[in-house]
Structure formats: C-alpha cells, structure tokens
Design an enzyme around this catalytic site. Structure first.
Site, PDB file in Angstrom:
ATOM      1  N   GLY A  72      -1.200   4.479  -3.606  1.00 50.16           N
ATOM      2  CA  GLY A  72      -1.786   5.478  -3.768  1.00 50.16           C
ATOM      3  C   GLY A  72      -0.913   6.969  -3.627  1.00 50.16           C
ATOM      4  NE  ARG A  73       2.800   7.428   0.830  1.00 49.38           N
ATOM      5  CZ  ARG A  73       2.260   6.861   1.979  1.00 49.38           C
ATOM      6  NH1 ARG A  73       1.146   7.467   2.152  1.00 49.38           N
ATOM      7  NH2 ARG A  73       2.357   6.071   2.847  1.00 49.38           N
ATOM      8  CG  ASP A 123      -2.278  14.601  -0.111  1.00 45.76           C
ATOM      9  OD1 ASP A 123      -1.760  13.599  -0.084  1.00 45.76           O
ATOM     10  OD2 ASP A 123      -2.002  15.755   0.586  1.00 45.76           O
ATOM     11  NE  ARG A 176       9.930   3.125  -3.274  1.00 43.57           N
ATOM     12  CZ  ARG A 176       8.856   2.757  -2.549  1.00 43.57           C
ATOM     13  NH1 ARG A 176       9.202   3.075  -1.274  1.00 43.57           N
ATOM     14  NH2 ARG A 176       7.793   2.330  -2.978  1.00 43.57           N
ATOM     15  NE  ARG A 229       4.293  -2.665  -3.433  1.00 39.72           N
ATOM     16  CZ  ARG A 229       4.848  -1.434  -2.588  1.00 39.72           C
ATOM     17  NH1 ARG A 229       5.114  -1.710  -1.340  1.00 39.72           N
ATOM     18  NH2 ARG A 229       5.162  -0.402  -3.073  1.00 39.72           N
ATOM     19  CG  ASP A 248       0.772  -3.429   2.075  1.00 42.66           C
ATOM     20  OD1 ASP A 248       0.190  -4.006   3.045  1.00 42.66           O
ATOM     21  OD2 ASP A 248       0.954  -2.070   2.173  1.00 42.66           O
ATOM     22  CG  ASN A 249       4.653  -1.915   3.744  1.00 37.64           C
ATOM     23  OD1 ASN A 249       4.262  -1.211   2.808  1.00 37.64           O
ATOM     24  ND2 ASN A 249       4.275  -1.630   4.819  1.00 37.64           N
ATOM     25  CG  ASP A 272       6.812   0.355   0.871  1.00 33.75           C
ATOM     26  OD1 ASP A 272       6.966   1.314   0.293  1.00 33.75           O
ATOM     27  OD2 ASP A 272       5.905  -0.296   0.767  1.00 33.75           O
TER      28      ASP A 272
END
EC number: 2.7.7.-
Length: 471
Positions: A87-88, A120, A171, A178, A243-244, A253
């Site tokens: 999402g970001r 955002d 990164r 994942r 998801d992490n 994450d």
C-alpha cells in the site's frame, strides 16, 4: 546505473499491479549505504548524484525498472484479511549481485498504489530512520533481515496525528514474498498461481527443494533460526502478522519493533498489541501459528489429501526442534559456551529467571559477563554470585569464554530512547546524531570511548514504553 533482471515481474498478471512511484517535490539524500551498494554491484557515487537521488525518491525510473506493487493477504492479529498488498511500497525491480545472489530493490513510502486502501502511500521521517538503523544493526549482528540502501527526505509533509516531514526508504531484500502472498491465492482457490508462486520461491530461495513439502521444511528451519536470533538480542518485532513473515527467512517490516532494556519475558511495546499476542516470549509460538497458515496454503500442492495434511502437520511441528537447537546455541554463546550440552539450558534459564525477577538490563548483563560488570546490573548480588560460581565452573577458562562472548553479545543495541533522540533531532534538520548512531550500530561488538554512552540503559525519564507503526 542499475542493471535489472525482474523475475517476479515476469510472473502472470494477478501477482502484482504495475505501479509507478509518485514523484516528490524536493528530494534530499539523508544516507546512502555504500557497503550495501557495493555488495549489490551498484555505483554508489551515481546513487549519491542528483540523478541517483531522483531514482531513490521515485522521481525517475532507471532503464530496466518494471515498478510493481505486490499483492498479498494476511492474518492480522489472528483475523484474516483477504486483500492487503503493497500500500505504500513500489518494487522497482531485481538486481543480481556480482556473486550471483538476487535482490529486490523497493521504495517504501513511494506513494499510493491500488492496494493503499485510501491511504496516502507515504512514509514520514521517523519510521524511515528507525528501520534504517534497526535493519542495519540486525545485519551487522548476523540476523537475516531486509536491508536499508538509502533514505531520502521528500521536501513534502505527511499528515498522521500531526504534520510530519516525509521520507522514502530504499529497502533491499532477497525477496518480498510473504506467507500472506501464498494466502492471497489459497483464499481464492487459485491452485495454478499457488503452484507458480511455489515454483518461483523454490527456484529463488530453496533450489534443493523437490516440491512443496521441502519448501515448507526450508521455511520452518529458516524461521526457527531467525526467531532464535531475535530472542538472543531481546528484540520484539511487534506485529508478527502473516503478511509480515518473509518466506526467505528474513526479518521484514520493522514497524512498532523494539529492544528490551530491563528483561521481562512478556514484554510488549507495540501500541496496537493490547493482548500481548506478539510479546517477546510469544514470538516462537506465533511463528508456529504463522507457519501453520503457510502449510495450509501448500497442502493443495502436496496432494490435497489426508496424507498431505499429516505431512504438513509433521513439518510444522518440527519447528521446536530447529528452534530449541538454535536457541541453545545462541544463548550458550552469550555465556561463552561454544559447544553447548543439553544441561546448559538449566544454567541459561537460571540466569534469565534471575534477570526477570530483578528486571536487569538484558544487553548489559550479557555484555558485562566478559569484564565482570554484569554483577552491577543486579540488586540481589548474592543470588547472582551463586549463579556465577556455577557458570565459572562450567566455562573453566574465562579467556576462552570471552572470545566466544565477544561474537555473541553486542556492546550496544538500537535502544528505543536513542532512536527517539535521533528522530527528534532529524525533525529539526540535524542528522548528525543519526549518522553517529548508525556508525556505532554497524560495529556492535567494538568498544570505542565515543560510543560508550550508547551502551547505557535509559534513565527513568528516558524509558520508551510504547512504539507505533506510524509509517
């Protein structure tokens, strides 16, 4: 320049959406990880140039980049969310290092994607600096982890609880796949894409695996080693959702993560973990829970019958064997024992129980075993002295033990209050504290006079009790 070879982007549509980073107004370089750039075969001088900074900020795309946002699902605090995704973050592409190893290069905070869920897509400066410092410390200590190649400011602000300066983290990971990536297709009953994903992960991370069962076993073994490494540092991930959890075994994450000061096995820092699900001592159990979800995804590829379920269950239940061996090796080394025996567990656990009873500083106790200062961390010194007599009888030769401990016990860690000091200074435009702390964390076993304050425990008024996702 960057030479890309984008294997994930060659998978069929449905694994990702093609998404370009959103340019920012006025990017400025905060930090460039030159040793990592060299490891990747990248030109650090070019990355530090205006053209390179434009790429690191998402303002320009280098030739060969195929920017994508990856799709995945996940169990968040035990509840399943069928669609999450980047999402970001935007994955620029993959590079093959000079030694043949493959790495993702991803921009975190690069703007909205189709998975942003009305967010955002941006990051503010604080979490970017936190992840940079913590991930590079973990790498220096030898814990499998994603890495930080660069951090840039954007010249823009983001709104969270207040108005904050924006930033982008570059990164690096061996991949960003994942457990939740597998869950995305398993939840949809998409066996074809599950098989494609499994084949991709095997080729990329587990080339000796003959099929899904071997893949599961490989992920179990790697996660066991990583989690044991976390515990040996007093590290609390804070949000171990599926998801992490990376299938490569890397720590991924860094959100509300933290390192313990005073030792408490049930320690929680994350502001969103009200029930203590991801406490320090719960992390091995949660790893098993997450791996059970991964196993459920792989069962259709293992035969999708009772025999497949039985085999997947057996493999997941092998986690404690791998974990306990890694735990014993790591904690024995922290006592200077290079070849541990099963009975050494009792000696380790006695010390941990004493530390918990007096909330002695986790890092300082172990670091202080080498020079005799560990005793100063206890109020009931007679109890420590009794333990120390048994310890000295076990190690026999302190000088030999010191050599083992010198590679197992960091002099300093990314203490929460120090990170907050760095972030506070950076918000005022002063990055000198960040660079100084970063240099000290990259040499965690080295003792220099100018770094000794970093090894101090926080004063009562400095203690940080809550950490936040906040990206």
């Amino acid at each position: 320049m960057i030479r890309f070879d984008n294997s994930y982007a060659r998978l069929p549509e449905g694994f990702f959406t093609r998404t370009r980073p959103t340019p920012v107004r006025d990017p400025k370089l905060i930090a460039l990880n030159r040793p990592l750039a060299e490891r990747l075969g990248l030109d650090a001088d070019w990355l530090a140039s205006p053209q390179g900074v434009a790429v690191l900020a998402g303002n320009a795309l280098p030739e060969g980049a195929e920017p994508i946002a990856q799709a995945y699902a996940g169990h968040q605090f035990g509840g399943f969310v069928p669609q999450l995704g980047d999402g970001r973050a935007v994955l620029l592409g993959e590079v093959v290092a000079p030694d043949g190893a493959r790495f993702d290069i991803q921009l975190k905070g690069a703007g909205p994607t189709p998975f942003s869920r009305r967010g955002d897509g941006r990051a503010w400066l604080g979490p970017v600096l936190r992840e940079y410092l913590v991930s590079e410390f973990m790498a220096a200590f030898g814990i499998p982890t994603t890495r930080a190649l660069a951090a840039v400011t954007t010249g823009e602000t983001v709104i969270r609880e207040t108005i904050l300066p924006g930033a982008v983290l570059t990164r690096v990971a061996s991949s960003h796949i994942r457990v939740g990536t597998f869950e995305f297709y398993a939840a949809r009953g998409d066996r074809e894409r599950l098989q494609l994903l499994a084949d991709h992960v095997i080729a990329r991370h587990y080339p000796d695996a003959a099929g899904a069962g071997d893949l599961l076993q490989g992920v179990v073994a790697r996660q066991a080693a990583t989690i044991a490494g976390w515990l040996a540092l007093g590290f609390i991930h804070g949000v171990m959702n599926t998801d992490n959890m990376s299938v490569s075994g890397e720590t991924i994450d860094y959100g509300p993560c933290a390192f313990m000061d005073g030792y408490r096995p049930d320690m929680v820092f994350s502001s969103i973990d009200a029930q203590g699900r991801y406490a320090w001592n719960e992390q091995p159990n949660i790893a098993v829970w997450n791996l059970a979800q991964f196993a459920s995804c792989l069962v259709p590829l293992m035969g999708n019958d009772d025999a497949a379920v039985t085999e997947a269950t057996r493999i997941v239940h092998s986690f404690p064997e791998f974990y306990q061996r890694e735990w014993l090796n790591r904690f024995a080394a922290k006592l200077g024992i290079g070849a541990p025996r099963p009975e050494d567990r009792a000696l380790i656990e006695r010390l941990l129980a004493l530390m918990a009873d007096q909330q002695a500083d986790f890092t300082r106790v172990f670091a202080g075993l080498s020079d005799g200062s560990a005793r100063d961390e206890f109020t009931a010194t007679d109890q420590f002295d009794a333990w120390a007599r048994d310890w000295q009888a076990r190690i026999r030769d302190l000088s030999d033990a010191q050599q083992v401990m010198a590679r197992a016990n960091p002099r300093r860690i990314p203490r929460n209050h120090r990170i907050e000091e760095v972030i506070t200074a950076a918000r005022e435009g002063d990055y000198a504290p960040f660079h100084a702390f970063d240099a000290a964390l990259r040499a965690p076993f080295e003792d220099r006079p100018e770094w000794r304050d970093y090894a101090l425990a926080p004063q009562p008024q400095e203690i940080v009790r809550r950490t936040f996702c906040g990206t």
